[in-house]
Design an enzyme around this catalytic site. Structure first.
Site: not given
Ligand code: F6R
Length: 245
Positions: A67, A136, A138, A143
């Site tokens: 992403d 959450n 995701h 989301e």
């Molecule tokens: C990152 C991504 C997000 C993260 C998620 C967890 O490319 O796609 O889904 O993996 O938000 O983020 P952290 O590791 O910062 O808790």
């Protein structure tokens, strides 16, 4: 789904790096699907260390990132392009033309998402997709929703994601409101999936996502239906999973 429990973040990172480097050793020209966020930083550091020792060679590896924020330029230090260069691409012998991140500067969402989805297909699909887990549930920027998004698309970020990410920006107002992300369908097409998660703050969502019902309200729960998923989680992240007596 195989779940590895590790004592802490360092061990989680080493285990995940082991799995990724095994993939690279077995198939030097593999396609790695990569993630950003704080969780995989230790994994990338470990891969760099092994690269420096001569144990892993990235010269033929190709990558596709999950992403990117819409509207951020590559030189913005909060763009995922910048993150990947800082934590991995600029530190190993990967060819930069073999690395791919959605182009956040393309204003035409349909055009960029279509290009990205076709690019992944033209590369022969993802051999192993690294994922983190949002509070959450995701994955990528998929989301909680009433249905699972199939392909790469443009999303409006939820308040909880903006809240979680604002620590990286001057203020919540500076967090972009939209992002391009692989869809759940894109992620599910990966041949293997490796999800890393750590810390007590993720314990509730780990229990819900991997031991609760499969529902688009918890996007990561779909991974229960993939036939080759490895979750590498530290003890704290697994502290709320139901234990067998
Ligand atoms: C990152 C991504 C997000 C993260 C998620 C967890 O490319 O796609 O889904 O993996 O938000 O983020 P952290 O590791 O910062 O808790």
């Amino acid at each position: 789904m195989r779940i590895y429990e590790t004592a802490n973040y360092e061990e989680m990172s080493r285990k995940a790096a082991n799995i990724l480097s095994a993939q690279v050793i077995l198939k030097p020209d593999c396609v790695l699907g990569l993630a950003t966020g704080s969780t995989p930083i230790g994994t990338y550091d470990q891969l760099v260390e092994w690269y420096e020792k001569g144990d892993v060679d990235f010269s033929e590896v190709k990558t596709v990132n999950l992403d990117e924020y819409k509207g951020l330029t590559r030189d913005n230090d909060q763009s995922y392009y910048y993150f990947m260069h800082k934590h991995l691409f600029d530190r190993v012998n990967i060819k930069l033309e073999n690395t791919n991140v959605p182009d956040g500067t393309e204003p035409d969402a349909e055009k960029e998402c279509d290009r990205y989805e076709k690019l992944i297909e033209s590369m022969g699909g993802v051999d192993i997709q690294l994922l983190g887990l949002g509070h959450n549930g995701h994955i990528g920027f998929n989301e909680p929703d009433s249905s699972f998004a199939k392909t790469t698309h443009c999303v409006n970020l939820t308040e909880s994601t903006i809240e979680a990410n604002k620590r990286f920006f001057a203020s919540a107002d500076d967090v972009p409101r939209q992002a391009y992300t692989m869809g759940i369908g894109t992620i599910m097409k990966a041949k293997k999936i490796l999800l890393v998660v750590n810390g007590e703050a993720k314990a509730d969502i780990v229990a819900k996502a991997f031991f609760g019902p499969v529902t688009p309200e918890v996007p990561a729960s779909i991974l229960q239906l993939h036939n080759d998923v490895v979750v590498v989680a530290d003890r704290a992240a697994l502290s709320k999973v139901p234990r067998q007596a």
